[in-house]
Design a protein around this motif. Structure first.
Motif, PDB file in Angstrom:
ATOM      1  N   ILE A  82       0.948  -0.993   0.130  1.00  0.00           N
ATOM      2  CA  ILE A  82      -0.176  -0.032  -0.338  1.00  0.00           C
ATOM      3  C   ILE A  82       1.058   1.653  -0.448  1.00  0.00           C
ATOM      4  O   ILE A  82       1.739   0.983   1.255  1.00  0.00           O
ATOM      5  CB  ILE A  82      -0.752   0.148   1.082  1.00  0.00           C
ATOM      6  N   GLU A  83       0.862   2.236  -0.695  1.00  0.00           N
ATOM      7  CA  GLU A  83       1.186   3.124  -1.130  1.00  0.00           C
ATOM      8  C   GLU A  83       1.509   4.315  -0.272  1.00  0.00           C
ATOM      9  O   GLU A  83       0.126   4.784   0.369  1.00  0.00           O
ATOM     10  CB  GLU A  83       1.260   4.162  -2.399  1.00  0.00           C
ATOM     11  N   TYR A 100       0.942   8.268   9.373  1.00  0.00           N
ATOM     12  CA  TYR A 100       0.033   7.311   7.548  1.00  0.00           C
ATOM     13  C   TYR A 100      -1.239   7.668   8.219  1.00  0.00           C
ATOM     14  O   TYR A 100      -1.778   7.947   6.570  1.00  0.00           O
ATOM     15  CB  TYR A 100       0.563   5.957   7.825  1.00  0.00           C
ATOM     16  N   GLY A 101      -1.882   8.319   8.785  1.00  0.00           N
ATOM     17  CA  GLY A 101      -3.450   8.482   9.290  1.00  0.00           C
ATOM     18  C   GLY A 101      -4.372   7.752   7.983  1.00  0.00           C
ATOM     19  O   GLY A 101      -3.981   6.258   8.590  1.00  0.00           O
ATOM     20  N   ARG A 102      -4.993   8.096   7.369  1.00  0.00           N
ATOM     21  CA  ARG A 102      -5.440   7.156   6.821  1.00  0.00           C
ATOM     22  C   ARG A 102      -5.147   6.024   5.892  1.00  0.00           C
ATOM     23  O   ARG A 102      -6.020   4.925   5.460  1.00  0.00           O
ATOM     24  CB  ARG A 102      -7.010   7.827   5.458  1.00  0.00           C
ATOM     25  N   ASP A 103      -4.122   6.184   4.905  1.00  0.00           N
ATOM     26  CA  ASP A 103      -3.477   5.058   4.646  1.00  0.00           C
ATOM     27  C   ASP A 103      -2.308   4.208   5.709  1.00  0.00           C
ATOM     28  O   ASP A 103      -2.876   2.839   5.439  1.00  0.00           O
ATOM     29  CB  ASP A 103      -1.585   5.379   4.008  1.00  0.00           C
ATOM     30  N   TRP A 104      -2.360   3.956   6.843  1.00  0.00           N
ATOM     31  CA  TRP A 104      -3.007   3.096   7.968  1.00  0.00           C
ATOM     32  C   TRP A 104      -4.001   2.371   8.353  1.00  0.00           C
ATOM     33  O   TRP A 104      -3.832   0.857   7.901  1.00  0.00           O
ATOM     34  CB  TRP A 104      -2.458   3.601   9.245  1.00  0.00           C
ATOM     35  N   LYS A 105      -4.752   3.083   8.023  1.00  0.00           N
ATOM     36  CA  LYS A 105      -6.294   2.635   8.102  1.00  0.00           C
ATOM     37  C   LYS A 105      -6.553   1.492   6.911  1.00  0.00           C
ATOM     38  O   LYS A 105      -7.385   0.165   7.288  1.00  0.00           O
ATOM     39  CB  LYS A 105      -7.003   2.925   8.479  1.00  0.00           C
ATOM     40  N   ARG A 106      -6.103   1.656   5.260  1.00  0.00           N
ATOM     41  CA  ARG A 106      -5.739   0.912   4.496  1.00  0.00           C
ATOM     42  C   ARG A 106      -5.028  -0.186   4.903  1.00  0.00           C
ATOM     43  O   ARG A 106      -5.556  -1.136   4.615  1.00  0.00           O
ATOM     44  CB  ARG A 106      -5.740   1.484   3.161  1.00  0.00           C
ATOM     45  N   TYR A 107      -4.277  -0.063   5.312  1.00  0.00           N
ATOM     46  CA  TYR A 107      -3.229  -1.323   5.493  1.00  0.00           C
ATOM     47  C   TYR A 107      -3.735  -1.927   6.382  1.00  0.00           C
ATOM     48  O   TYR A 107      -3.821  -3.331   6.216  1.00  0.00           O
ATOM     49  CB  TYR A 107      -2.285  -0.581   5.943  1.00  0.00           C
TER      50      TYR A 107
END
Ligand code: NDP
Length: 475
Positions: free
Chosen positions: A378-379, A455-462
């Motif tokens: 995930i970027e 990472y905010g939202r990116d961490w949630k995607r992860y």
């Protein structure tokens, strides 16, 4: 490097303008800036009780054959008073102070005066000058990686002096174990106090300092991120790796020598503990450059937690199995010994491969193969305190697709193997697996809190893509 700095000024401006919305999370990248009551209570508890816990364990072995219950029973029934136990405890001696001073000085000399030569002839070993990760202030520190060399040097000298020149007995560490503990405490407190003063008055990188305003929290969790003296003496790398981890294998060897002296043989359980922990220690030094990217170096500030912990907690409590086996020379049946060895090897394999997969992935920026395939990821992006935007990637395949911290799972399996080698008669050797489970579970939560801030939202995607932390389907 895992993180790439975005250099386009227009992009930077764009992100500076949106920074206000994310200010809270940006500021928190690193450690909590506001100390909640639970953190403060934990800090106070550890400051007060951690030295007592270490003393209690070591004293129980010295005076009660490693029984954790009997000292309590003696005290509660009035059979003994605290002063009786204290009076039987060996005090600081000149001999122990001399040994310890020589030991630490020798490790400092190996660390700062001997540039690494192992990487010149050992294929695939990464040593010499290496870069750490980007700090919250956007600094990239350089480190001289020479831990493997220091470990080899120290062990060659140990064997030569103990078994060939007979300058000292190989049981020297065991024989001075409690007086040495006082020395380790003095160093642990001295270095933590010095680090605090240094953080206030002459920090190495002021922008990477963190003051919460709470004296106890700052003392324990540290103010400076990467305190240094001169260009190369890095407190975190030195105290994390040496003197504690170099000593780990020597301490175990000293226990084995004591068993030989007392019982005329070294038991298979002692050999198992020496071998499995020896692999773990060697792995640490072989991969010291990788270690620069772990939480200890990348994210923790340097305070009592690392300073005292590395000087006292680690060498005294991580070696409890060997100490226990001096008092209780367990001889395992062949099937049990093989079972424990296999568990230890599988745990080590998972630990190493998981760490290796992340290291390879980050080093090549995803241009590698994991289990024969291109890694999935995930970027994500984050900003330094100064508002510069960086990009990174979170892998979602290989062991990192099974769970978010499968390296911890492997570590726990290995830790369990050391404990099982001691049999089931006493609980003291099982302290390690209990402690590691608490440490690594807490670390999962701490790391994930930090990654969410970073990472905010990116961490949630992860976390949606890899929902479990340690055990797929369970936790
Ligand atoms: P990790 O090596 O797991 O590092 C965690 C960091 O890796 C995160 O903060 C994040 O950093 C990055 N990351 C997380 N998920 C991913 C992903 N999917 N892909 C790529 N990068 C990711 O943790 P530790 O530093 O705690 O542990 C390293 C090893 O040391 C472990 O094997 C552990 O068992 C061992 N250990 C042993 C201890 C002992 O006392 N024996 C104590 C502590 C650790 P970023 O900000 O760069 O994205």
């Amino acid at each position: 490097m895992g993180a790439q700095q975005e250099k386009k000024p227009s992009e930077e401006r764009k992100h500076k303008s949106t920074q206000n919305n994310t200010q809270t999370s940006q500021v928190q990248w690193g450690r909590a800036w506001e100390v909640d009551w639970f953190s403060l209570a934990s800090v106070l508890f550890l400051l007060m009780f951690a030295p007592l816990i270490v003393y209690y364990f070591i004293m129980s072995c010295d005076q009660y054959q490693c029984s954790l219950m009997n000292p309590l029973i003696d005290l509660l029934t009035g059979n003994k008073h605290l002063s009786d136990i204290w009076n039987k405890t060996p005090m600081l001696t000149y001999k122990a102070a001399g040994i310890y001073a020589l030991w630490v000085t020798f490790q400092v000399v190996l660390y700062i005066c001997l540039p690494d030569f192992c990487h010149k002839f050992l294929p695939r070993y990464v040593g010499g000058v290496q870069e750490g990760a980007v700090t919250p202030a956007g600094i990239v520190n350089k480190y001289e990686i020479n831990g493997l060399q220091a470990w080899i040097f120290t062990h060659v000298l140990w064997f030569a002096n103990a078994y060939y020149f007979h300058y000292f007995s190989p049981t020297i560490i065991f024989d001075n174990w409690i007086p040495l503990m006082w020395c380790a405490n003095i160093l642990g407190y001295a270095v933590s106090t010095f680090a605090m003063i240094k953080g206030y008055f002459f920090p190495t990188n002021p922008k990477d300092c963190k003051f919460t305003g709470n004296f106890f929290y700052d003392y324990m969790m540290g103010i400076e991120f990467n305190p240094r003296i001169g260009k190369w003496f890095d407190f975190k790398l030195f105290f994390n790796g040496r003197p504690g981890i170099v000593a780990w294998t020597l301490i175990n060897l000293s226990y084995a020598a004591k068993q030989q002296e007392l019982y005329g043989q070294v038991t298979n359980s002692m050999i198992l503990v020496n071998v499995l922990q020896g692999i773990y220690v060697l792995d640490f030094f072989w991969n010291e450059a990788w270690y620069l990217k772990t939480i200890d170096i990348c994210h923790d500030h340097f305070g009592w937690y690392l300073g005292w912990g590395d000087c006292v907690w680690l060498p005294y409590l991580y070696t409890l199995q060997g100490l226990y086996l001096v008092y209780h020379p367990v001889q395992l049946g062949t099937a049990n010994a093989i079972g424990i060895l296999i568990l230890g090897f599988i745990g080590y394999y998972i630990f190493r491969m998981t760490n290796h997969q992340k290291d390879l992935f980050r080093r090549t920026n995803g241009n590698c193969k994991i289990w024969g395939k291109k890694p999935e990821y995930i970027e994500c992006s984050y900003m330094s305190v100064e508002g510069t935007k960086y990009y990174s990637k979170l892998m979602t395949s290989g062991f990192w697709g099974w769970a978010r911290h499968f390296n911890y799972t492997g570590d726990l399996m290995g830790s369990l193997a050391y404990c099982l080698a001691c049999g089931f008669e006493y609980i003291l050797p099982y302290f390690y697996i209990v402690y590691m489970t608490i440490l690594l579970t807490h670390r999962c939560i701490r790391d994930e809190h930090r990654c969410l801030s970073k990472y905010g939202r990116d961490w949630k995607r992860y976390t949606a893509a890899v929902p479990y932390r340690l055990l797929p389907g369970v936790f």
